[in-house]
Design an enzyme around this catalytic site. Structure first.
Site, PDB file in Angstrom:
ATOM      1  N   THR A 162       0.847  -1.194   0.000  1.00 15.06           N
ATOM      2  CA  THR A 162       0.000   0.000   0.000  1.00 15.06           C
ATOM      3  C   THR A 162       0.882   1.244   0.000  1.00 15.06           C
ATOM      4  O   THR A 162       1.980   1.218   0.556  1.00 15.06           O
ATOM      5  CB  THR A 162      -0.907  -0.041   1.241  1.00 15.06           C
ATOM      6  OG1 THR A 162      -1.831  -1.106   1.073  1.00 15.06           O
ATOM      7  CG2 THR A 162      -1.655   1.262   1.462  1.00 15.06           C
ATOM      8  N   ASP A 193      -8.933  -0.442   5.340  1.00 13.39           N
ATOM      9  CA  ASP A 193      -8.822   0.864   5.989  1.00 13.39           C
ATOM     10  C   ASP A 193      -8.497   1.998   5.020  1.00 13.39           C
ATOM     11  O   ASP A 193      -8.858   3.150   5.266  1.00 13.39           O
ATOM     12  CB  ASP A 193      -7.709   0.813   7.048  1.00 13.39           C
ATOM     13  CG  ASP A 193      -6.358   0.489   6.419  1.00 13.39           C
ATOM     14  OD1 ASP A 193      -6.281  -0.492   5.653  1.00 13.39           O
ATOM     15  OD2 ASP A 193      -5.381   1.226   6.660  1.00 13.39           O
ATOM     16  N   THR A 213      -0.437   1.728   6.770  1.00  9.43           N
ATOM     17  CA  THR A 213      -0.455   0.506   5.962  1.00  9.43           C
ATOM     18  C   THR A 213      -0.363  -0.703   6.881  1.00  9.43           C
ATOM     19  O   THR A 213       0.244  -0.618   7.955  1.00  9.43           O
ATOM     20  CB  THR A 213       0.707   0.500   4.952  1.00  9.43           C
ATOM     21  OG1 THR A 213       0.699  -0.750   4.242  1.00  9.43           O
ATOM     22  CG2 THR A 213       2.065   0.676   5.613  1.00  9.43           C
ATOM     23  N   GLY A 214      -0.965  -1.801   6.449  1.00  6.89           N
ATOM     24  CA  GLY A 214      -0.943  -3.021   7.254  1.00  6.89           C
ATOM     25  C   GLY A 214      -2.308  -3.675   7.286  1.00  6.89           C
ATOM     26  O   GLY A 214      -3.042  -3.622   6.297  1.00  6.89           O
TER      27      GLY A 214
HETATM   28  N1  ASP Z   1      -4.140  -1.628   4.675  1.00  8.26           N
HETATM   29  C1  ASP Z   1      -4.366  -2.171   3.366  1.00  8.26           C
HETATM   30  C2  ASP Z   1      -5.707  -2.838   3.320  1.00  8.26           C
HETATM   31  O1  ASP Z   1      -6.068  -3.446   4.293  1.00  8.26           O
HETATM   32  C3  ASP Z   1      -3.340  -3.153   2.941  1.00  8.26           C
HETATM   33  C4  ASP Z   1      -1.911  -2.750   3.143  1.00  8.26           C
HETATM   34  O2  ASP Z   1      -1.629  -1.740   3.772  1.00  8.26           O
HETATM   35  O3  ASP Z   1      -1.020  -3.434   2.628  1.00  8.26           O
HETATM   36  O4  ASP Z   1      -6.352  -2.790   2.298  1.00  8.26           O
END
Ligand code: ASP
Length: 290
Positions: A162, A193, A213-214
């Site tokens: 992300t 999110d 991100t996460g």
């Molecule tokens: N937070 C992002 C999601 O849940 C994914 C990511 O940050 O890699 O869509």
């Protein structure tokens, strides 16, 4: 200004492209700020560049959903007037952050799916095909993952990329933006999110701008970005980012956060093995990772 390109166990051979992609996006955003452009234009420019870079899980090169389609989410927020725009589940827009910006400028705050795409066409936002968004690398990954979707324990070992940006301009305004393709082999229609204001992105001139991100499902429930901006009211930006990570404990969530606070200070923190980011502080000092 600070930009990020995801927080996960970025392998050694992928670290250079991740860092370089973030540095290139930072340079483009910083150029906007240097010619007295707005923080909003700077974060839109930086995130659009990261979306076009197939290294990252945003725009072109994103992970495919379970049904083999790239579905994109993005958000953008302006800290001086609390205007925000977000889009989710778009499949034919080259730069979802540019669409989110047009939503911000409209009477809407969030548009999803077909309606978002109709709005994009009416607003003249550049369209693209799925063929353009889907790279061979991701088609191959998808073919492997559909045979055995990752467990939650494996979630942070598989790539996450992300992207996001936060900027502070010469007018004292803060803006933030986040864009993602979501996790690999996600349920079609799944929204995390990233396009949720207060979860994946938040900006207020009174406190700070944040992009994260996460594990998106956890960040929605924790209202993580908004709470990270509140943490900045009592601490410098870096300490606020460190504190924001402690807010993940109740859900044992993992991820990364970037921030620019109302004093123009930058911060970055993550509890994953690595995070891709690039920043330029008020003195012009550049830092980057991993
Ligand atoms: N937070 C992002 C999601 O849940 C994914 C990511 O940050 O890699 O869509």
């Amino acid at each position: 200004m600070i930009v990020h390109g995801g927080a996960w166990a970025i392998p050694a051979e992928a670290q250079g492209p991740h860092r370089d992609g973030c540095l290139a996006a930072l340079a483009l955003g910083a150029e906007v700020l240097d010619r007295h452009g707005s923080a909003l234009d700077a974060v839109e420019t930086a995130v659009a560049h990261l979306e076009d870079d197939p290294t990252f899980d945003a725009g072109r090169g994103s992970f495919l959903s379970l049904d083999g389609v790239v579905e994109l989410d993005a958000s953008i927020m302006s800290g001086h007037d609390l205007q925000a725009g977000a889009v989710a589940c778009v499949t034919t827009v080259r730069n979802p952050v540019r669409l989110a910006r047009r939503v911000l400028e409209s009477e809407h705050t969030m548009l999803v799916g077909r309606g978002a795409e109709e709005f994009a066409a009416a607003a003249g936002v550049e369209a693209c095909t799925q063929e353009w968004l889907v790279t061979d690398r991701e088609r191959e990954r998808w073919a492997e993952l559909v045979k055995r979707p990752p467990t939650i324990e494996e979630f942070f070992d598989i790539p996450r990329g992300t992207v996001g940006a936060v900027a502070f301009d010469c007018h004292g305004n803060i803006a933030a933006a986040t864009s993602t393709g979501g996790p690999p082999v996600k349920q079609p229609g799944r929204v995390g999110d990233s396009p949720i204001i207060g979860a994946g992105c938040y900006a207020s001139n009174d406190s700070a701008g944040v992009s994260v991100t996460g594990w998106g499902e956890a960040f929605v429930r924790l209202v993580w970005s908004y709470r990270a901006t509140l943490a900045s009211l009592e601490r410098p930006a870096q300490a606020a980012c460190d504190h924001a990570l402690s807010l993940l404990a109740p859900l044992q969530a993992r991820g990364g956060v970037i921030m620019v606070d109302r004093n123009g200070e930058v911060g970055v923190a993550f509890n994953t093995p690595a995070m891709a980011f690039a920043s330029r502080d008020g003195n012009g000092a550049i830092a980057a990772g991993p």
